[in-house]
Design a protein around this motif. Structure first.
Motif, PDB file in Angstrom:
ATOM      1  N   SER A  31       0.815  -1.221   0.000  1.00  0.00           N
ATOM      2  CA  SER A  31       0.000   0.000   0.000  1.00  0.00           C
ATOM      3  C   SER A  31       0.844   1.266   0.000  1.00  0.00           C
ATOM      4  CB  SER A  31      -0.957  -0.002   1.185  1.00  0.00           C
ATOM      5  OG  SER A  31      -0.233   0.003   2.393  1.00  0.00           O
ATOM      6  N   PHE A  32       1.828   1.348   0.877  1.00  0.00           N
ATOM      7  CA  PHE A  32       2.627   2.571   0.964  1.00  0.00           C
ATOM      8  C   PHE A  32       3.780   2.552  -0.036  1.00  0.00           C
ATOM      9  CE2 PHE A  32       5.829   5.362   2.952  1.00  0.00           C
ATOM     10  CZ  PHE A  32       5.068   6.511   3.049  1.00  0.00           C
ATOM     11  N   GLY A  33       4.475   1.425  -0.099  1.00  0.00           N
ATOM     12  CA  GLY A  33       5.627   1.346  -0.992  1.00  0.00           C
ATOM     13  C   GLY A  33       5.245   1.405  -2.455  1.00  0.00           C
ATOM     14  N   PHE A  34       4.357   0.493  -2.880  1.00  0.00           N
ATOM     15  CA  PHE A  34       3.972   0.446  -4.290  1.00  0.00           C
ATOM     16  C   PHE A  34       3.011   1.574  -4.657  1.00  0.00           C
ATOM     17  CE2 PHE A  34       4.571  -4.453  -4.599  1.00  0.00           C
ATOM     18  CZ  PHE A  34       5.929  -4.289  -4.409  1.00  0.00           C
ATOM     19  N   GLY A  35       2.125   1.947  -3.741  1.00  0.00           N
ATOM     20  CA  GLY A  35       1.104   2.944  -4.044  1.00  0.00           C
ATOM     21  C   GLY A  35       1.576   4.375  -3.922  1.00  0.00           C
ATOM     22  N   ILE A  36       2.665   4.617  -3.161  1.00  0.00           N
ATOM     23  CA  ILE A  36       3.111   5.995  -2.947  1.00  0.00           C
ATOM     24  C   ILE A  36       4.584   6.182  -3.317  1.00  0.00           C
ATOM     25  CG2 ILE A  36       3.455   7.804  -1.210  1.00  0.00           C
ATOM     26  CD1 ILE A  36       0.997   6.671   0.240  1.00  0.00           C
ATOM     27  N   LEU A  37       5.472   5.410  -2.681  1.00  0.00           N
ATOM     28  CA  LEU A  37       6.901   5.634  -2.870  1.00  0.00           C
ATOM     29  C   LEU A  37       7.405   5.227  -4.255  1.00  0.00           C
ATOM     30  CD1 LEU A  37       8.290   4.462   0.591  1.00  0.00           C
ATOM     31  CD2 LEU A  37       7.815   6.791  -0.181  1.00  0.00           C
ATOM     32  N   LEU A  38       6.956   4.114  -4.766  1.00  0.00           N
ATOM     33  CA  LEU A  38       7.437   3.605  -6.053  1.00  0.00           C
ATOM     34  C   LEU A  38       6.462   3.848  -7.192  1.00  0.00           C
ATOM     35  CD1 LEU A  38       8.874   0.196  -4.781  1.00  0.00           C
ATOM     36  CD2 LEU A  38      10.124   2.303  -5.246  1.00  0.00           C
ATOM     37  N   VAL A  39       5.533   4.755  -6.992  1.00  0.00           N
ATOM     38  CA  VAL A  39       4.475   4.956  -7.985  1.00  0.00           C
ATOM     39  C   VAL A  39       5.046   5.403  -9.328  1.00  0.00           C
ATOM     40  CG1 VAL A  39       3.908   7.347  -7.354  1.00  0.00           C
ATOM     41  CG2 VAL A  39       2.158   5.849  -8.326  1.00  0.00           C
ATOM     42  N   LYS A  51      -1.791   2.379 -15.553  1.00  0.00           N
ATOM     43  CA  LYS A  51      -0.432   2.409 -15.030  1.00  0.00           C
ATOM     44  C   LYS A  51      -0.398   1.601 -13.739  1.00  0.00           C
ATOM     45  CE  LYS A  51       0.603   6.857 -17.068  1.00  0.00           C
ATOM     46  NZ  LYS A  51       0.972   8.246 -16.827  1.00  0.00           N
ATOM     47  N   LEU A  52       0.645   0.790 -13.566  1.00  0.00           N
ATOM     48  CA  LEU A  52       0.713  -0.137 -12.438  1.00  0.00           C
ATOM     49  C   LEU A  52       0.735   0.588 -11.095  1.00  0.00           C
ATOM     50  CD1 LEU A  52       0.825  -3.104 -11.655  1.00  0.00           C
ATOM     51  CD2 LEU A  52       3.317  -2.972 -11.791  1.00  0.00           C
ATOM     52  N   GLY A  53       1.443   1.689 -10.984  1.00  0.00           N
ATOM     53  CA  GLY A  53       1.469   2.449  -9.731  1.00  0.00           C
ATOM     54  C   GLY A  53       0.092   2.970  -9.366  1.00  0.00           C
ATOM     55  N   PHE A  54      -0.623   3.486 -10.350  1.00  0.00           N
ATOM     56  CA  PHE A  54      -1.995   3.945 -10.130  1.00  0.00           C
ATOM     57  C   PHE A  54      -2.885   2.788  -9.707  1.00  0.00           C
ATOM     58  CE2 PHE A  54      -6.281   4.419 -11.900  1.00  0.00           C
ATOM     59  CZ  PHE A  54      -6.690   5.556 -11.228  1.00  0.00           C
ATOM     60  N   TRP A  55      -2.725   1.628 -10.378  1.00  0.00           N
ATOM     61  CA  TRP A  55      -3.538   0.460 -10.055  1.00  0.00           C
ATOM     62  C   TRP A  55      -3.314   0.011  -8.622  1.00  0.00           C
ATOM     63  CZ3 TRP A  55      -2.728  -4.635  -8.639  1.00  0.00           C
ATOM     64  CH2 TRP A  55      -3.850  -5.463  -8.708  1.00  0.00           C
ATOM     65  N   PHE A  56      -2.055  -0.046  -8.173  1.00  0.00           N
ATOM     66  CA  PHE A  56      -1.782  -0.433  -6.791  1.00  0.00           C
ATOM     67  C   PHE A  56      -2.388   0.566  -5.810  1.00  0.00           C
ATOM     68  CE2 PHE A  56       1.626  -3.473  -7.957  1.00  0.00           C
ATOM     69  CZ  PHE A  56       1.239  -4.494  -7.116  1.00  0.00           C
ATOM     70  N   GLN A  58      -5.015   2.466  -6.230  1.00  0.00           N
ATOM     71  CA  GLN A  58      -6.473   2.494  -6.254  1.00  0.00           C
ATOM     72  C   GLN A  58      -7.125   1.149  -5.948  1.00  0.00           C
ATOM     73  OE1 GLN A  58      -8.149   5.364  -6.531  1.00  0.00           O
ATOM     74  NE2 GLN A  58      -6.106   6.240  -6.460  1.00  0.00           N
ATOM     75  N   GLN A  59      -6.560   0.051  -6.442  1.00  0.00           N
ATOM     76  CA  GLN A  59      -7.216  -1.246  -6.289  1.00  0.00           C
ATOM     77  C   GLN A  59      -6.302  -2.331  -5.754  1.00  0.00           C
ATOM     78  OE1 GLN A  59      -8.698  -2.099 -10.174  1.00  0.00           O
ATOM     79  NE2 GLN A  59     -10.466  -0.768  -9.958  1.00  0.00           N
ATOM     80  N   GLY A  60      -5.064  -2.339  -6.178  1.00  0.00           N
ATOM     81  CA  GLY A  60      -4.151  -3.420  -5.845  1.00  0.00           C
ATOM     82  C   GLY A  60      -3.957  -3.608  -4.354  1.00  0.00           C
ATOM     83  N   ALA A  61      -3.818  -2.510  -3.619  1.00  0.00           N
ATOM     84  CA  ALA A  61      -3.619  -2.608  -2.172  1.00  0.00           C
ATOM     85  C   ALA A  61      -4.848  -3.216  -1.497  1.00  0.00           C
ATOM     86  CB  ALA A  61      -3.314  -1.232  -1.586  1.00  0.00           C
ATOM     87  N   ILE A  62      -6.023  -2.924  -2.007  1.00  0.00           N
ATOM     88  CA  ILE A  62      -7.250  -3.488  -1.440  1.00  0.00           C
ATOM     89  C   ILE A  62      -7.315  -4.987  -1.717  1.00  0.00           C
ATOM     90  CG2 ILE A  62      -9.770  -3.450  -1.565  1.00  0.00           C
ATOM     91  CD1 ILE A  62      -9.477  -0.436  -2.300  1.00  0.00           C
ATOM     92  N   TYR A  63      -6.982  -5.391  -2.939  1.00  0.00           N
ATOM     93  CA  TYR A  63      -6.974  -6.820  -3.275  1.00  0.00           C
ATOM     94  C   TYR A  63      -5.971  -7.580  -2.418  1.00  0.00           C
ATOM     95  CZ  TYR A  63      -9.760  -5.832  -7.460  1.00  0.00           C
ATOM     96  OH  TYR A  63     -10.753  -5.456  -8.322  1.00  0.00           O
ATOM     97  N   VAL A  64      -4.805  -6.999  -2.235  1.00  0.00           N
ATOM     98  CA  VAL A  64      -3.787  -7.653  -1.407  1.00  0.00           C
ATOM     99  C   VAL A  64      -4.273  -7.753   0.032  1.00  0.00           C
ATOM    100  CG1 VAL A  64      -1.451  -7.405  -0.464  1.00  0.00           C
ATOM    101  CG2 VAL A  64      -1.862  -7.038  -2.899  1.00  0.00           C
ATOM    102  N   PHE A  65      -4.910  -6.703   0.543  1.00  0.00           N
ATOM    103  CA  PHE A  65      -5.413  -6.722   1.913  1.00  0.00           C
ATOM    104  C   PHE A  65      -6.449  -7.836   2.099  1.00  0.00           C
ATOM    105  CE2 PHE A  65      -8.462  -5.180   5.166  1.00  0.00           C
ATOM    106  CZ  PHE A  65      -7.604  -5.216   6.249  1.00  0.00           C
TER     107      PHE A  65
END
Length: 88
Positions: A31-39, A51-56, A58-65
């Motif tokens: 959530s923080f690394g992929f969604g903010i720092l490495l976006v 874009k993968l950073g945008f996807w993480f 908006q949605q990817g972090a929720i799916y992982v959670f």
């Protein structure tokens, strides 16, 4: 459904906390690394037209959670059975 001895109780909670720490670390990285720092770096990769950073972010972090919730449930059921405190 009680622990056999105090050592089993301490070992059970140590393994439980270790599992939670690992899963929360994974969630933090995603959530923080992929969604903010490495976006910016991840935005160079496309996933389903996004874009993968945008996807993480908006949605990817929720799916992982949600996946981590099921992983936690599965691993805790195994842990409960190993220490004889399962519900069955």
């Amino acid at each position: 459904m009680a622990f056999k001895n105090e050592e089993d109780k301490k070992a059970y909670w140590r393994e439980n906390l270790t599992l939670m720490t690992k899963l929360l670390l994974i969630w933090f990285v995603v959530s923080f690394g992929f969604g903010i720092l490495l976006v910016d770096l991840l935005n160079q990769i496309q996933l389903f037209g996004f874009k993968l950073g945008f996807w993480f972010a908006q949605q990817g972090a929720i799916y992982v959670f949600v996946a981590l919730i099921f992983i936690y449930m599965y691993k805790m059921n195994q842990l409960d059975k190993r220490y004889g405190v399962d519900e069955e």
